[in-house]
Design a protein around this motif. Structure first.
Motif, short mmCIF file in Angstrom:
data_model
loop_
_atom_site.label_atom_id
_atom_site.label_comp_id
_atom_site.label_asym_id
_atom_site.label_seq_id
_atom_site.Cartn_x
_atom_site.Cartn_y
_atom_site.Cartn_z
N LEU A 25 -60.33 -29.65 -47.98
CA LEU A 25 -61.46 -29.81 -48.91
C LEU A 25 -62.05 -31.21 -48.73
CD1 LEU A 25 -62.80 -28.15 -51.18
CD2 LEU A 25 -61.04 -28.98 -52.72
N GLU A 26 -63.20 -31.29 -48.09
CA GLU A 26 -63.84 -32.58 -47.82
C GLU A 26 -64.46 -33.15 -49.10
OE1 GLU A 26 -63.89 -34.39 -45.10
OE2 GLU A 26 -63.13 -32.99 -43.58
N PRO A 27 -64.55 -34.47 -49.22
CA PRO A 27 -65.14 -35.10 -50.42
C PRO A 27 -66.52 -34.53 -50.78
CG PRO A 27 -64.13 -36.77 -49.05
CD PRO A 27 -64.02 -35.48 -48.29
N GLU A 28 -67.34 -34.25 -49.76
CA GLU A 28 -68.68 -33.70 -50.05
C GLU A 28 -68.57 -32.36 -50.77
OE1 GLU A 28 -67.71 -35.01 -47.20
OE2 GLU A 28 -69.12 -36.68 -46.89
N LEU A 29 -67.63 -31.52 -50.32
CA LEU A 29 -67.45 -30.21 -50.95
C LEU A 29 -66.82 -30.37 -52.34
CD1 LEU A 29 -67.96 -27.19 -50.68
CD2 LEU A 29 -65.82 -26.97 -49.37
N ILE A 30 -65.92 -31.33 -52.49
CA ILE A 30 -65.34 -31.60 -53.82
C ILE A 30 -66.45 -31.91 -54.81
CG2 ILE A 30 -63.95 -33.24 -55.17
CD1 ILE A 30 -62.00 -33.40 -52.83
N PHE A 31 -67.40 -32.77 -54.40
CA PHE A 31 -68.50 -33.13 -55.30
C PHE A 31 -69.43 -31.95 -55.55
CE2 PHE A 31 -66.97 -37.34 -55.31
CZ PHE A 31 -67.50 -37.92 -56.46
N ALA A 32 -69.70 -31.16 -54.50
CA ALA A 32 -70.58 -30.00 -54.67
C ALA A 32 -69.96 -29.00 -55.64
CB ALA A 32 -70.85 -29.35 -53.32
N LEU A 33 -68.65 -28.74 -55.50
CA LEU A 33 -67.99 -27.77 -56.37
C LEU A 33 -67.84 -28.32 -57.79
CD1 LEU A 33 -65.21 -26.27 -54.02
CD2 LEU A 33 -67.51 -25.41 -54.47
N ALA A 34 -67.59 -29.62 -57.92
CA ALA A 34 -67.49 -30.23 -59.25
C ALA A 34 -68.82 -30.05 -59.99
CB ALA A 34 -67.14 -31.71 -59.13
N GLY A 35 -69.93 -30.23 -59.27
CA GLY A 35 -71.26 -30.05 -59.85
C GLY A 35 -71.50 -28.59 -60.24
N ARG A 36 -71.17 -27.69 -59.33
CA ARG A 36 -71.37 -26.25 -59.57
C ARG A 36 -70.56 -25.75 -60.76
NH1 ARG A 36 -70.76 -22.96 -54.08
NH2 ARG A 36 -68.75 -22.08 -54.67
N ASN A 37 -69.34 -26.31 -60.92
CA ASN A 37 -68.42 -25.80 -61.94
C ASN A 37 -68.33 -26.69 -63.19
OD1 ASN A 37 -67.73 -23.62 -60.32
ND2 ASN A 37 -66.07 -24.71 -59.31
N LEU A 73 -62.45 -23.21 -58.78
CA LEU A 73 -62.32 -22.30 -59.92
C LEU A 73 -62.61 -20.83 -59.58
CD1 LEU A 73 -63.91 -24.27 -62.93
CD2 LEU A 73 -61.49 -24.01 -62.36
N THR A 74 -63.60 -20.59 -58.76
CA THR A 74 -64.03 -19.20 -58.53
C THR A 74 -63.64 -18.71 -57.13
OG1 THR A 74 -66.17 -19.79 -57.56
CG2 THR A 74 -66.07 -19.66 -59.97
N GLU A 75 -63.72 -17.39 -56.98
CA GLU A 75 -63.43 -16.77 -55.68
C GLU A 75 -64.33 -17.37 -54.61
OE1 GLU A 75 -63.81 -13.18 -52.80
OE2 GLU A 75 -65.29 -14.47 -53.73
N GLN A 76 -65.60 -17.60 -54.98
CA GLN A 76 -66.57 -18.18 -54.03
C GLN A 76 -66.13 -19.59 -53.60
OE1 GLN A 76 -69.27 -16.51 -52.85
NE2 GLN A 76 -69.75 -18.22 -51.48
N ASP A 77 -65.52 -20.36 -54.49
CA ASP A 77 -65.06 -21.72 -54.15
C ASP A 77 -63.97 -21.64 -53.06
OD1 ASP A 77 -66.65 -22.53 -56.26
OD2 ASP A 77 -64.98 -22.81 -57.66
N VAL A 115 -57.99 -14.48 -57.62
CA VAL A 115 -59.19 -15.27 -57.31
C VAL A 115 -58.92 -16.15 -56.08
CG1 VAL A 115 -60.56 -17.25 -58.15
CG2 VAL A 115 -60.18 -15.26 -59.63
N VAL A 116 -57.74 -16.77 -56.07
CA VAL A 116 -57.36 -17.67 -54.98
C VAL A 116 -57.25 -16.88 -53.67
CG1 VAL A 116 -55.56 -19.24 -54.13
CG2 VAL A 116 -56.07 -19.14 -56.59
#
Ligand code: HPA
Ligand code: ZN
Length: 337
Positions: A25-37, A73-77, A115-116
């Motif tokens: 999980l790259e930092p960019e994706l961590i921030f994108a998912l944090a924003g989405r969720n 959090l989600t299946e998509q994540d 979900v995982v």
């Protein structure tokens, strides 16, 4: 290093056998998912988070690694994370990946097991049809938690038995020897699951011994401390127990001070079936080819070692004999010219 050798290790067909999907999980994706969720993060920016990636040991890494995984959090994540890893692995000519996941990190936060595993599995299926890559899942138990917790995780996993091929053991090694999980591994063996365990990364050679004798694992993850015990070293060579070695991880977590002090070449010279892997590529400064490039740069490894490492990666895999042979033929053909 010799440019031709660098090109060889980067383009040769290979399998990756030690990759924690949450560690991709790259930092960019961590921030994108944090924003989405709408998950709050303790870091102001991607750069701020990356700056925190300076570890003293395994535990200091694990604290940040579990914090990073909290955005999932989600299946998509889980799908997005796995798809990103598989695309990156494809660029490194990874033909087959056996991927660890840590369900307890997620179920403890109220994320359902399904979900995982469904999100990860969807990305694996897609990689097979779109890129011809094969992949399978190994469920890891967190060794800092109890064996009872591992048993309840196994219960949650059993309805998904067709989606994973084995179990492993990861997280904080010191004070949590393999034998703590003797009963749950015995149960997994009865269920026909493949068995692996992290041992001898930070922990002593005795942990490698009990992973083999008590848990009866088929591969050791890391295992680099085996060389401290000559009898154990001879045994690993005689029984050809594969070690999934992760050179950049070992530097970041200070198992070795510098890469030129790494014992990968010594392991190969002791006739141990070592492989090269990335462990947690987003945290340790690179994917599998970065590990190959760095370790071939730092140690006097040659083309014959590249060939052995490529072959070992498939031989040590849990592929069926026919698929294994097909990949080994690809390796042989690659090295013929
Ligand atoms: N060791 C133990 N646990 C882990 C690791 C590791 O290298 N990576 C992710 N979980
Ligand atoms: Zn690991």
């Amino acid at each position: 290093m010799d440019e031709a050798l660098l090109r060889t290790v980067q383009t040769m067909p290979k399998a990756e056998l030690h990759i924690h999907i949450e560690g991709s999980l790259e930092p960019e994706l961590i921030f994108a998912l944090a924003g989405r969720n709408n998950v709050p993060l303790a870091y102001a920016s991607v750069e701020d988070l990356r700056r925190a990636y300076a570890f003293d040991d395994l535990q200091s890494f694990l604290d940040i690694y579990y914090a990073g995984a909290s955005v999932l959090l989600t299946e998509q994540d889980f799908y997005d994370m796995t798809r990103a890893y598989l695309q990156r692995a494809k660029a490194d000519n990874v033909r087959h990946a056996e991927i660890f996941f840590d369900p307890q990190t997620h179920t403890a936060r109220g994320v359902a097991f399904s979900v995982v595993i469904d999100g990860i599995t969807r990305a694996l299926r897609e990689a097979r049809t779109q890129h011809g890559m094969s992949g399978s899942l190994i469920m890891c138990f967190l060794r800092h938690l109890s064996e009872e917790d591992a048993f309840s995780t196994l219960e949650q996993a059993l309805p998904h038995r067709d989606k994973f091929i084995g179990v492993g053991l990861d997280s904080s090694e010191y004070g949590h020897p393999p034998e703590k999980f003797a009963r749950v591994f015995a149960r997994c063996r009865e269920l026909g699951l493949h068995l692996v365990a992290h041992a001898g990364e930070e922990g002593p050679p005795a942990y490698i011994q009990t992973a083999l004798d008590v848990l009866q694992v088929e591969r050791i993850d890391h295992g680099v401390r085996c060389l401290e015990d000559p009898a154990l070293t001879r045994r690993l060579a005689r029984e050809q127990v594969p070690l999934t070695v992760c050179p950049l991880s070992n530097i970041k977590l200070r198992v070795f001070n510098q890469l030129h002090e790494h014992n990968l070449l010594a392991l190969l010279e002791a006739d141990i079936a070592a492989t090269v892997n990335s462990d947690d590529p987003a945290y340790f400064g690179g994917y599998i080819n970065d590990n190959f490039a760095a370790v071939f740069e730092a140690l006097p490894l040659r083309r014959e070692h590249a060939y052995r490492l490529a072959r070992n990666s498939f031989t040590a895999s849990f592929l069926d004999p026919q698929a294994k042979q097909q990949y080994l033929n690809e390796v042989d053909a690659f090295f013929e010219h």
